[in-house]
Structures are given as C-alpha cells and as structure tokens.
Design an enzyme around this catalytic site. Structure first.
Site, PDB file in Angstrom:
ATOM      1  N   CYS A  33       2.112  -1.725   5.165  1.00  0.00           N
ATOM      2  CA  CYS A  33       1.711  -1.519   3.779  1.00  0.00           C
ATOM      3  C   CYS A  33       1.632  -0.011   3.582  1.00  0.00           C
ATOM      4  O   CYS A  33       0.654   0.621   4.001  1.00  0.00           O
ATOM      5  CB  CYS A  33       0.377  -2.180   3.468  1.00  0.00           C
ATOM      6  SG  CYS A  33      -0.191  -1.849   1.781  1.00  0.00           S
ATOM      7  N   CYS A  70      -1.415   1.076   1.078  1.00  0.00           N
ATOM      8  CA  CYS A  70      -2.823   0.979   1.474  1.00  0.00           C
ATOM      9  C   CYS A  70      -2.942   0.329   2.847  1.00  0.00           C
ATOM     10  O   CYS A  70      -2.715   1.008   3.849  1.00  0.00           O
ATOM     11  CB  CYS A  70      -3.669   0.295   0.395  1.00  0.00           C
ATOM     12  SG  CYS A  70      -3.061  -1.248  -0.268  1.00  0.00           S
ATOM     13  N   SER A  71      -3.325  -0.939   2.939  1.00  0.00           N
ATOM     14  CA  SER A  71      -3.505  -1.546   4.268  1.00  0.00           C
ATOM     15  C   SER A  71      -3.370  -3.049   4.210  1.00  0.00           C
ATOM     16  O   SER A  71      -3.944  -3.756   5.025  1.00  0.00           O
ATOM     17  CB  SER A  71      -4.870  -1.174   4.844  1.00  0.00           C
ATOM     18  OG  SER A  71      -5.900  -1.568   3.934  1.00  0.00           O
ATOM     19  N   CYS A  72      -2.603  -3.553   3.225  1.00  0.00           N
ATOM     20  CA  CYS A  72      -2.470  -4.995   3.062  1.00  0.00           C
ATOM     21  C   CYS A  72      -2.002  -5.647   4.362  1.00  0.00           C
ATOM     22  O   CYS A  72      -1.059  -5.172   5.002  1.00  0.00           O
ATOM     23  CB  CYS A  72      -1.472  -5.315   1.955  1.00  0.00           C
ATOM     24  SG  CYS A  72      -1.992  -4.652   0.366  1.00  0.00           S
TER      25      CYS A  72
END
Lengths: 219, 220, 191
Positions: free
Chosen positions: C92, C95-97
């Site tokens: 991702c 962000c950090s999905c």
C-alpha cells in the site's frame, strides 16, 4: 533519482513564509558553510553536479528536517568522506588527524574573488547539431534514473514546446557520477499548466524548464 | 493531495529492514493509540477516508520523521479537536475539563468482536452499468486534487488494462471531505513496469491499482 | 508518547466516549487472537482442497468467510495465486492497507517508506532485501491496495509435502509468503 529534493507539485509544506529584513546568513556558521562550498569548488575537489547529487541523496526524513545551510554542511561532510578528504574520526573530532596525502595548494582570497567575478561557465563546444528547433513540440521522457538528473518528476511524460535553444552545456546526469562532462544541447521547454496539473488547474499558467536533449523526444 | 504519503517511486529511504520476531506493538502507548483510534470511530462520527486524510495531511518533515503510530495518534488528536470532542487545555491537563458532547454511540467491550467482524464494507447498490470491462485499455487521469485521493502520482497519465470490475464502491475522494459517499464503479487496472518507469523499468514487472471510474478515461 | 497517549485515554474515558474495557479488548484481539495463522489456514486448505482453491480465487471474500475470517479490513478479500511463472507482491504505497482479517496487523517494514516507495518501482530489489531471488523471467505482479480490497498471496505448495494434513501444512505458511516477500517453508525448515 526521485529524491526528497524533487519537490515540484508536492503538497503539505504549508504557506510560503517570508521573513522581514532577512539577513543573508542567519548565523555565522551559515556563512562558513557557504564559503566552504565555494572554496571546494575553486579547489576542484569535486564538481557541482556531484555535490548536488550527494545533497539530494540525503534520506528524505533528514533532508526535510535540515535547514538550507544545514543541508550544505551535511553534504560537505559526506563529500569529504567520499573523496577521502577526511575520515569519520576527523569529522567527529573536528580536526585533521592524519596528514592529507595529496594536498592541493591552499585556495587564496584572490582566487575566490576571481571565481565570484567569472563564475564557472557550463557551455562547451557542440559535438553535433541540435536535434530540436524553436517551436518544436517535445515530450519529456518518462525516465527514472537512480543517479542525478535535472528532469523533475512533474514534467516527465508531458508535452511542451521548445522556446529557446540555450546552447551546448555540461550534462549533469553524467558529470555528477564523474563519468565526464558529456555536453549536450540544452533547451528551454515550456509546458501548459493544464498539461502538467490536469484539466481542473489554472489555464493561465505556463511552466518552463531547461532540459538537455537526452531528456526529450520528438512528438 | 500530493502529500508525503504518496511514496510510490520515491528514492532515498534506504533498504527494507524486517525485524526478526517483531512484536505486534513495540510499546504500550502504541497499543493504546491503535485501540483509541478504532474505539473512537463510532462516537467520533468520522469515516475511514477522513481518518486517512487526517494522517497524510501534514508536512513531509513531520510525516517522514514520525513513527507509524505517532502519525495515528496525531491524526486522532486532530480529528477529536476538529469536532470539539476534546480541547487543547484538556490535552495539556491530561483530564476532561469541559462537559462532554453527546455522541451517537459508544463501543462497549461486549460489542468489540461483533463490530470488528462486521468491519466496514464499502460496496453499495446501483442500477448503473460500469463504463469499462476487463481487457479495456484505460488511461489514469492526471488529477492533482489538494484533498484526499487514492490515485497515486506514479500512475497518473499512464495507460493500463482493466483486469477486473470490482463493484460499486464508496468514493474516498468525496467521502473524505464530508461531501458524501458518492459511490462509483471500481476497477483493478494493471500497468506494465516499463509503462510506469520507462525503458529502464523491470520488463518482468506489472503493477496494479484499484481505481474508481472517475480516475480513468478510455485509451485507444 | 506514553504520557500523551495515557492522557488522551483518560480524557476520553472521563467524557464517556470510550470504555476502558473496550480498549483492552481491542488490544487483546489484535495482539493475541487475529494473526497470520488465519491466513495460513486459508492457504493450507487451498493446497489440499481443489474445490476450495477454485472458490478462493473466484470469490476470496466468500471462501475466506466460510472459514470464519472477515470483517475489519477483510470485507473485500482477493487471493492471488503464485505459480512458477508469476510471483505476486502486495503493498500500500499511500498508507498501510493490509488484510487484517487474515494476517493481523502489518509489520513495521510494510508500513515504512522503504517498502512503500520501492516495491512498485523495483520489486526485485526489495526481494533482495528479504534474501529472495526469483528466476530472471518470472513475471512479478505488484498489487497497490488503493481501495478497500485487501489482498493475500497464496504461495506455492512446497515439495515433499504429499499426504500432509492441513494442520501440519499450516506450519509451513509464513506471514511473509502471504505478502509476497518470501516463500512458504520447506519440510526441512521445520526440523
């Protein structure tokens, strides 16, 4: 490289902040940092493009948290280490420990005055005729070199118009990696704001850059 | 926004450094920052797109030097203050000083697993038809919104192939600004590595993104 | 940060916006209960049950849901098949999905700038940081999780595991192999 320095079009930095009666240098050390950089240029320890490359390869978290001259000082440290001018122990100690093996003669004030007056021109004799002429439509290449380049990300892949043939100049992409000056034709290329930023952006804006011939392809 | 979170293709951050036997949380405060953020979702009344924007909407100097949960915490604080759920003086004091605002719901401990299991599905019903189908060539638009978007800079202007029609989903660009869910058709679009990164790109690599219909135009 | 976080927790509890026990339950859930073991069970089943495997790649959400996994960051799941010719990696960049429902919370490296910036541009270089080398002509597919779809990689089944039960196969499936930065362990790695 696509480093922290390539800021064109980036959001999040906040408003432009102007300082009233801003001094040339905010502290004595800034002046020293500036002067050291000039002197190393006169002494030909390294070239300007190599210095820029080193500066922009400072990791982004460090890069954006250093002040302008903080970056210069940090880059000077890194260049001195890379070019064998100083050891880590010497940088830490803040003084020379071992004698400098191949000491260049010390740069004089007169030489510095000459440099300020004459600068260091980048134009060179042309190896071949220019590929483009004024009015030509050109596309900035979608290139992503890991080393130094002066083609910002925000123009890559976009079409602009040659508005001036600047001349034949030292090619930074080559010079920064000490692969030789490799001069190429340099052009001023103008882009429509909407070409760069999309249909919703300001239609009255144009952006010009200087781009070397290897950055461009005919449209 | 073309903010510090839009990292795809940036150089200079160094190698990936996996930590052996990394704990889920490195510190007690990280656990709290995580759990407080999740627990305040319902009472806070914000949606996930707003919380993502709250994280990314800060200077690169902050974003690139803060740790992951420091960013979560900073965003939580900002969203709470924006909605006047807490105030600056309370944060300084470390205690509630003013009367609480009424909130729609509070997460009870007994509901935690149920709420987690429900999650936050984003698919919505529609009578419309998708504009694209698998195999279509599409170009990612060159949009540069100052607010939240999920179209990364590195794909904008490039041509890819529709891999799959995912469904009709909440549109983050709209939802994050409080302008409503405004769902659109969502697609997986695949790009060749060389299309994205030029002739020096890895010819064996492809990158896909999930893109909403308004991010795309047909490519011939 | 300890002081600041505790202060916020105090304020929110005093105002009645949160219940302390709910906070503790959330922490307990993601520290102890939801983790990569979920995804490993999905993979082990896909290795042994051809019908499940087919269902998994056609409708990840439903197939994984049938095992009791789903919900937060797992409402829309897609399983990616590694083959000798195609290797998948999940990132991702924005962000950090990450598929919490099957892998738990992501490791720090997944959420950090080096992985997010380099994986889409130089996946082979990133794999080198993990000590992973792929054949030169393997196609690498990188999936940037820009929407609410969450991806998990189904690594190839290691050789020498004929007749193994699902429970035993689960031990071979590493978290990194389900992100795409590693392979499943081989039987000799277990000994």
């Amino acid at each position: 490289m696509n480093g922290a320095a390539d800021m064109g079009g980036m959001d999040g930095f906040g408003p432009v902040v102007q300082e009233r009666n801003e001094p040339v240098f905010h502290a004595g050390w800034e002046g020293v940092s500036f002067a050291l950089n000039m002197v190393t240029g006169v002494a030909r320890l390294w070239n300007l493009d190599a210095f820029r490359f080193k500066r922009e390869s400072i990791p982004p978290p460090e890069y954006v948290n250093l002040s302008y001259y903080g970056l210069w000082t940090r880059t000077l440290e890194l260049m001195m280490l890379e070019y064998g001018v100083a050891t880590p122990a010497e940088i830490e100690a803040g003084r020379a420990i071992a004698p400098f093996k191949k000491a260049p003669r010390a740069v004089t004030a007169a030489e510095c005055a000459d440099m300020v007056r004459c600068g260091s021109p980048y134009n060179r004799p042309a190896p071949s005729p220019a590929l483009f002429k004024v009015g030509d439509k050109v596309r900035a290449k979608n290139m992503h070199p890991k080393a130094h380049t002066r083609l910002p990300r925000y123009v890559r892949g976009h079409v602009g118009e040659v508005v001036r043939i600047v001349g034949c100049h030292v090619f930074p992409d080559s010079n920064a990696s000490n692969l030789g000056e490799d001069p190429h034709w340099l052009y001023t290329v103008r882009f429509d704001g909407r070409e760069l930023w999309g249909e919703q952006s300001d239609p009255t804006v144009r952006v010009c850059i200087e781009a070397w011939e290897p950055y461009l392809e005919p449209v | 926004m073309n903010g510090p979170q839009d990292l795809g293709g940036m150089d200079g951050f160094g190698p990936v450094e996996p930590e052996p036997n990394e704990p889920v949380f490195h510190d007690d405060w990280e656990k709290r920052a995580f759990a407080l953020t999740l627990a305040m979702g319902m009472p806070g009344g914000w949606n996930i797109d707003q919380s993502r924007f709250a994280r990314e909407n800060r200077s690169p100097a902050e974003y690139w030097s803060m740790s992951y949960y420091q960013i979560w915490f900073a965003a939580l604080e900002r969203m709470l203050k924006e909605r006047a759920l807490i105030t600056d003086d309370e944060v300084v004091a470390g205690h509630s000083l003013h009367k609480p605002k009424p909130v729609p719901r509070v997460l009870s401990p007994g509901d935690v697993l149920k709420v987690l299991h429900r999650g936050g599905p984003t698919e919505r019903p529609t009578n419309t038809k998708p504009a694209f189908k698998p195999g279509n060539a599409v170009r990612a638009k060159n949009i540069n919104p100052p607010t939240h978007t999920r179209l990364p800079r590195y794909v904008r202007g490039h041509v890819g192939t529709v891999d799959r029609v995912i469904g009709f989903h909440v549109f983050p660009d709209s939802n994050a600004t409080g302008a409503g869910e405004n769902p659109q058709w969502l697609y997986t679009v695949r790009f060749e590595g060389r299309e994205l990164w030029g002739p020096d790109g890895d010819p064996t690599s492809q990158v896909s993104v999930d893109a909403w219909e308004s991010y795309l135009t047909p490519a011939d | 940060m300890q002081l600041r976080t505790r202060a916020l927790q105090t304020i929110l509890t005093e105002k009645g916006y949160i219940e302390q026990a709910a906070i503790d339950e959330l922490i307990e859930t993601y520290e102890k209960k939801i983790g990569p073991r979920n995804g490993a069970q999905v993979v082990a089943k896909a290795w042994t049950d051809p019908k499940f495997r087919k269902w998994l790649f056609e409708d990840g959400t439903a197939a994984i849901g049938s095992l009791g996994f789903g919900g937060r960051s797992g409402n829309h799941l897609v399983a990616l098949e590694n083959t000798p010719h195609v290797h998948n990696m999940v990132v991702c960049t924005l962000c950090s999905c990450y598929p919490w429902a099957v892998l738990g919370l992501p490791p720090l490296w997944y959420k950090s700038a080096p992985y997010r910036s380099r994986t889409v541009a130089d996946p082979r270089g990133v794999l080198r940081d993990f000590g992973v080398a792929l054949p030169k002509d393997t196609e690498i597919r990188v999936w940037d999780s820009t929407a609410e779809l969450r991806y998990m990689v189904v690594p190839m089944r290691p050789a020498g595991t004929d007749g193994w039960t699902e429970d035993k196969l689960v031990e071979l499936v590493t978290r990194d192999s389900m992100i795409g930065t590693g392979f499943a362990k081989s039987p000799k790695d277990l000994r």
